[in-house]
Design a protein around this motif. Structure first.
Motif, short mmCIF file in Angstrom:
data_model
loop_
_atom_site.label_atom_id
_atom_site.label_comp_id
_atom_site.label_asym_id
_atom_site.label_seq_id
_atom_site.Cartn_x
_atom_site.Cartn_y
_atom_site.Cartn_z
N ALA A 1 -5.48 3.51 6.71
CA ALA A 1 -5.87 4.27 6.58
C ALA A 1 -5.89 4.94 8.10
CB ALA A 1 -7.71 3.89 5.93
N CYS A 2 -6.41 6.20 7.56
CA CYS A 2 -6.85 7.98 9.10
C CYS A 2 -7.80 6.86 9.44
CB CYS A 2 -6.86 8.30 8.58
SG CYS A 2 -8.53 8.87 8.07
N PHE B 1 1.27 5.33 0.79
CA PHE B 1 0.25 6.90 0.73
C PHE B 1 1.18 7.58 0.40
CE2 PHE B 1 -1.19 3.36 3.69
CZ PHE B 1 -2.61 3.69 3.46
N GLN C 1 0.47 -1.08 0.47
CA GLN C 1 -0.03 0.49 -0.35
C GLN C 1 0.71 0.83 -0.34
OE1 GLN C 1 -2.69 -1.30 3.54
NE2 GLN C 1 -3.77 0.51 2.30
N ASN D 1 -5.80 -3.66 6.11
CA ASN D 1 -5.64 -1.99 5.29
C ASN D 1 -5.32 -0.91 6.10
OD1 ASN D 1 -6.11 -3.52 2.41
ND2 ASN D 1 -8.66 -3.55 3.18
N CYS E 1 -11.43 6.59 8.66
CA CYS E 1 -11.54 6.41 7.46
C CYS E 1 -12.35 4.93 7.91
CB CYS E 1 -10.73 6.52 6.12
SG CYS E 1 -11.08 7.45 5.50
N GLN E 2 -11.39 4.85 9.76
CA GLN E 2 -11.31 3.73 10.35
C GLN E 2 -12.61 3.31 10.69
OE1 GLN E 2 -9.92 1.34 8.48
NE2 GLN E 2 -7.52 0.67 8.78
N CYS F 1 -3.77 10.50 3.73
CA CYS F 1 -4.24 9.24 4.25
C CYS F 1 -5.22 8.89 2.49
CB CYS F 1 -5.64 9.80 4.78
SG CYS F 1 -6.71 7.82 5.20
N SER F 2 -4.85 7.72 1.93
CA SER F 2 -5.30 7.70 0.26
C SER F 2 -6.76 7.49 0.60
CB SER F 2 -5.20 6.23 0.14
OG SER F 2 -3.61 5.96 0.11
N THR F 3 -7.79 7.14 1.11
CA THR F 3 -8.87 7.10 1.28
C THR F 3 -9.79 8.47 0.97
OG1 THR F 3 -8.73 4.78 2.51
CG2 THR F 3 -10.85 6.04 1.60
N CYS F 4 -9.33 8.98 2.23
CA CYS F 4 -9.75 10.35 2.08
C CYS F 4 -8.91 11.15 1.75
CB CYS F 4 -10.58 10.44 3.72
SG CYS F 4 -9.20 10.80 4.52
N CYS F 5 -7.81 11.81 1.50
CA CYS F 5 -7.02 12.33 0.92
C CYS F 5 -6.13 13.93 2.28
CB CYS F 5 -7.43 13.40 0.08
SG CYS F 5 -7.51 12.23 -1.57
#
Ligand SMILES: [Zn+2]
Length: 204
Positions: free
Chosen positions: A115-116, A79, A77, A113, A119-120, A97-101
């Motif tokens: 994430a911040c 980032f 992953q 996985n 997002c988790q 964070c790749s999910t929410c930028c």
């Protein structure tokens, strides 16, 4: 079968079958403050294999603008890393964070996985508790700060030589006040000791 009326009236915040939200303190996390000095300041990559602090990770590849996390199943992953101005000279690195930028100091792992925390869907342990338990938890963290054991039954540690008398007194009074309120409740469970992992690692 139709839903019983009591159940229909119940104001359930979560579906009974959904997984409970994870707890921040119990999740494996990668913290940018551990890695700031390891990030190359120019072109090039620093690779860390089986990093000591992160047993769940096989390799960390750090470049000026990104971090790649490779776990023991060879899942990778990536980032972004941003450098933000601090107005005190040097810029400071932060994860994206790749999910929410959004910017994040820590990335949390869930089923591999990362994430911040938002997002988790993770919550701090204190967010999950009622007032009395929160007070007991706050007291336990202060006890660790004083260099003692978190358990309410342990005596409070004596003041360390290098600590200021006033600061020590203030912390001790806070612990007493919190524990006096927490003592009115009978707790069925001990505090999960893993909760303090981050606090102990952080103070070193
Ligand atoms: Zn996020």
């Amino acid at each position: 079968m139709a839903m019983p009326p009591q159940l229909a009236r119940a104001n359930r915040r979560h579906c009974r079958h959904s997984e409970p939200r994870p707890t921040v303190e119990l999740m494996p996390a990668i913290c940018i403050t551990d890695l700031r000095d390891a990030i190359p300041r120019n072109y090039g990559t620093n690779i860390y294999s089986s990093p000591f602090r992160y047993p769940q990770i096989r390799h960390l590849r750090l470049s000026y603008r990104s971090i790649e996390i490779v776990d023991h199943h060879d899942r990778s992953q990536v980032f972004g890393i941003q450098w933000i101005p601090t107005y005190f000279g040097k810029h400071r690195a932060i994860f994206v964070c790749s999910t929410c930028c959004c910017a994040a100091i820590r990335l949390f792992g869930r089923y591999g996985n990362y994430a911040c925390r938002f997002c988790q869907g993770a919550q701090y342990l204190s967010q999950k508790q009622n007032t009395a338990t929160r007070k007991r938890l706050a007291a336990a963290k202060l006890r660790l700060k004083l260099g003692g054991w978190p358990d309410i039954r342990e005596p409070l540690p004596r003041k360390a030589k290098w600590k200021h008398e006033k600061r020590y007194q203030r912390l001790r009074n806070q612990v007493h006040a919190l524990e006096a309120q927490a003592k009115q409740t009978r707790f069925r469970k001990e505090i999960d000791i893993r909760t303090f992992g981050y606090h102990v690692a952080d103070s070193n």
